[in-house]
Design a protein around this motif. Structure first.
Motif, PDB file in Angstrom:
ATOM      1  N   ASN A  49       0.810  -1.219   0.000  1.00  0.00           N
ATOM      2  CA  ASN A  49       0.000   0.000   0.000  1.00  0.00           C
ATOM      3  C   ASN A  49       0.844   1.271   0.000  1.00  0.00           C
ATOM      4  N   ARG A  50       2.149   1.135   0.244  1.00  0.00           N
ATOM      5  CA  ARG A  50       3.042   2.295   0.287  1.00  0.00           C
ATOM      6  C   ARG A  50       4.219   2.003  -0.629  1.00  0.00           C
ATOM      7  N   ASN A  51       4.281   2.705  -1.768  1.00  0.00           N
ATOM      8  CA  ASN A  51       5.241   2.355  -2.818  1.00  0.00           C
ATOM      9  C   ASN A  51       5.907   3.591  -3.401  1.00  0.00           C
ATOM     10  N   PHE A  52       7.031   3.346  -4.071  1.00  0.00           N
ATOM     11  CA  PHE A  52       7.682   4.412  -4.838  1.00  0.00           C
ATOM     12  C   PHE A  52       8.419   3.808  -6.022  1.00  0.00           C
ATOM     13  N   LEU A  53       8.553   4.620  -7.076  1.00  0.00           N
ATOM     14  CA  LEU A  53       9.271   4.228  -8.292  1.00  0.00           C
ATOM     15  C   LEU A  53      10.293   5.299  -8.600  1.00  0.00           C
ATOM     16  N   ILE A  54      11.539   4.893  -8.803  1.00  0.00           N
ATOM     17  CA  ILE A  54      12.630   5.815  -9.119  1.00  0.00           C
ATOM     18  C   ILE A  54      13.021   5.653 -10.581  1.00  0.00           C
ATOM     19  N   LYS A  55      13.248   6.772 -11.232  1.00  0.00           N
ATOM     20  CA  LYS A  55      13.788   6.769 -12.584  1.00  0.00           C
ATOM     21  C   LYS A  55      14.794   7.906 -12.687  1.00  0.00           C
ATOM     22  N   ASP A  56      16.062   7.558 -12.691  1.00  0.00           N
ATOM     23  CA  ASP A  56      17.151   8.539 -12.724  1.00  0.00           C
ATOM     24  C   ASP A  56      17.007   9.535 -11.575  1.00  0.00           C
ATOM     25  N   GLY A  57      16.862  10.829 -11.884  1.00  0.00           N
ATOM     26  CA  GLY A  57      16.762  11.848 -10.837  1.00  0.00           C
ATOM     27  C   GLY A  57      15.346  12.197 -10.474  1.00  0.00           C
ATOM     28  N   SER A  58      14.397  11.309 -10.748  1.00  0.00           N
ATOM     29  CA  SER A  58      12.982  11.562 -10.456  1.00  0.00           C
ATOM     30  C   SER A  58      12.386  10.398  -9.664  1.00  0.00           C
ATOM     31  N   ILE A  59      11.301  10.692  -8.964  1.00  0.00           N
ATOM     32  CA  ILE A  59      10.637   9.665  -8.166  1.00  0.00           C
ATOM     33  C   ILE A  59       9.152   9.971  -8.075  1.00  0.00           C
ATOM     34  N   VAL A  60       8.339   8.921  -8.041  1.00  0.00           N
ATOM     35  CA  VAL A  60       6.920   9.027  -7.723  1.00  0.00           C
ATOM     36  C   VAL A  60       6.658   8.105  -6.541  1.00  0.00           C
ATOM     37  N   ALA A  61       6.017   8.634  -5.494  1.00  0.00           N
ATOM     38  CA  ALA A  61       5.686   7.845  -4.310  1.00  0.00           C
ATOM     39  C   ALA A  61       4.216   8.060  -3.978  1.00  0.00           C
ATOM     40  N   TRP A  62       3.557   7.024  -3.485  1.00  0.00           N
ATOM     41  CA  TRP A  62       2.121   7.135  -3.208  1.00  0.00           C
ATOM     42  C   TRP A  62       1.701   6.151  -2.123  1.00  0.00           C
ATOM     43  N   VAL A  63       0.513   6.420  -1.567  1.00  0.00           N
ATOM     44  CA  VAL A  63      -0.066   5.570  -0.529  1.00  0.00           C
ATOM     45  C   VAL A  63      -1.464   5.165  -0.967  1.00  0.00           C
TER      46      VAL A  63
ATOM     47  N   SER B 176       2.192  10.194 -15.605  1.00  0.00           N
ATOM     48  CA  SER B 176       0.943   9.629 -16.138  1.00  0.00           C
ATOM     49  C   SER B 176       1.041   8.117 -16.283  1.00  0.00           C
ATOM     50  N   THR B 177       2.217   7.607 -16.649  1.00  0.00           N
ATOM     51  CA  THR B 177       2.400   6.157 -16.752  1.00  0.00           C
ATOM     52  C   THR B 177       2.236   5.490 -15.394  1.00  0.00           C
ATOM     53  N   VAL B 178       2.827   6.100 -14.355  1.00  0.00           N
ATOM     54  CA  VAL B 178       2.700   5.538 -13.009  1.00  0.00           C
ATOM     55  C   VAL B 178       1.240   5.512 -12.575  1.00  0.00           C
ATOM     56  N   ILE B 179       0.525   6.612 -12.779  1.00  0.00           N
ATOM     57  CA  ILE B 179      -0.878   6.667 -12.365  1.00  0.00           C
ATOM     58  C   ILE B 179      -1.710   5.644 -13.131  1.00  0.00           C
TER      59      ILE B 179
END
Length: 426
Positions: free
Chosen positions: A52-66, A280-283
């Protein structure tokens, strides 16, 4: 400064001092998230078994969500966006520059730095180094001490500089000195390899940059200001990610999400920038089990806050500001407006931001640029356009924006943190 705020500022200072490049910032964000129970997912793997608590890293960027089991995606997202990069000087791929007296580094400007702020300053080197592996590996690197310096020309050799102003050529005047040995005696690759305790043959390439080697500090007669490199925009990154880490999703009807992008300072046009499809890909992958109709409804109900530094009214240059929109340090967050969509806030967004501030007892200010001066921008308009999500632009006021060392208010850090937490539950 009370003890609770002092502790929070000390933690922020530690983050600023350790995040000398976007890659270091992302690594520090990762450590913070893991410490709060988040799990890293890979873009190459299936996400069906994610927590339920995740994050994705790509180079110098990150998306994290709950996420929460009983929280429908159709209610939409509350998105906090910021950027990990700052204007600076970056090392070119080949380092062969030398004069008759010094070994020098070949650099190019990144973004729009205040070039004079990089002169006569002790500078370190940081970023990532690509080394041989299977097929290769990315290794974080940061010099443990100051390595180089860009010496300014003595006034005896430029007598009218104070009257005519300092003019710097980015190619010829910004090459730092880093050794008194000629380039063929001490190659940069060899020095770098020695620092990393590897063979120079293993170094394939790098993304390296200069940073101010001086640590952040508290300034002012009443300890009211924070001075540091990279305040724009690591202050926003820290506020957003700590708000997410501590957020209790059981009190929310929407999904809280933080996206920290690289390359904002150069226009956001990259595979990991706000103009790309990273977010948008992550969402879409989060909502992979939802119908197109459900996704459309979710985007329609979503809201995004672009969190970035704002211009405080400069005491020595009041003529550069719209004095009907005076902005002060430690007087609260800034809601940014611009009719030409350099900021994404519209009338509804301004009203929404004010409501959050009033309900959470957060002081706020309104910024608008002088009509006869050009205006900077943020990831706000780009994110709004790419997602079709209503977006606001807010941030903390600062002086010396894009300098090697910037200044902002200590109390505004708590104001921003509170806004980020309230935004998630709004």
């Amino acid at each position: 400064m009370d003890s609770a705020l002092k502790k929070e500022i000390n933690n922020l200072q530690g983050f600023l001092d350790a995040s000398t490049s976007p890659f270091h910032a992302i690594n520090n964000v990762k450590e913070l998230l893991v410490g709060h129970g988040f799990s890293e997912v890979s873009g190459h793997d299936n996400w069906d078994s994610r927590t339920n608590r995740n994050f994705l890293i790509k180079d110098g960027s990150i998306v994290a969500w709950v996420e929460a089991d009983n929280l429908p995606f159709a209610n939409g997202f509350r998105i906090l966006g910021a950027h990990t990069d700052s204007p600076n000087l970056r090392l070119k791929p080949l380092q062969l520059l030398s004069s008759s007296t010094f070994g020098q580094l070949s650099v190019e400007t990144y973004g729009s730095p205040l070039l004079n702020s990089w002169l006569d300053r002790d500078l370190g080197i940081s970023g990532r180094v690509i080394v041989e592996g299977d097929p290769f590996a990315q290794v974080l690197f940061s010099s443990n001490e100051a390595i180089c310096r860009i010496p300014q020309l003595a006034i005896h050799l430029d007598r009218d500089v104070n009257e005519k102003g300092l003019k710097l050529n980015a190619e010829t005047h910004l090459a730092p000195i880093w050794t008194d040995l000629p380039a063929d005696s001490l190659a940069f690759n060899e020095w770098l390899a020695d620092q990393m305790s590897i063979s120079s043959r293993k170094i394939l390439s790098w993304d390296l940059m200069l940073h101010d080697a001086q640590e952040s500090t508290i300034l002012g007669a009443n300890e009211e200001w924070l001075v540091s490199g990279r305040i724009d925009n690591l202050v926003s990154c820290y506020a957003a990610i700590t708000a997410l880490s501590d957020f209790d999703v059981s009190n929310s009807e929407t999904i809280p999400l933080v996206c920290l992008f690289d390359h904002e300072e150069v226009g956001s046009v990259s595979s990991v920038g706000a103009s790309g499809n990273f977010l948008s890909t992550v969402i879409n992958r989060i909502m992979s089990g939802c119908s197109l109709e459900s996704r459309a409804v979710a985007f329609e109900k979503s809201f995004c806050a672009s969190v970035d530094g704002a211009h405080a009214t400069h005491p020595n240059y009041p003529e550069r500001h719209d004095l009907n929109h005076i902005v002060k340090l430690n007087e609260g967050i800034v809601i940014k407006r611009n009719a030409n969509q350099r900021y994404a806030t519209d009338g509804i967004g301004e009203a929404f931001s004010k409501k959050i501030c009033v309900n959470s007892e957060i002081p706020f200010q309104i910024f608008a640029n002088r009509s006869d001066l050009s205006c900077g921008s943020t990831i706000g308009p780009t994110t709004a356009a790419s997602l079709g999500v209503r977006t606001i632009d807010i941030g903390v006021p600062q002086l010396s924006m894009h300098s090697a060392r910037e200044i902002c208010g200590v109390e505004d850090q708590q104001h921003l943190r509170t806004f980020c937490q309230s935004f998630f539950s709004s």
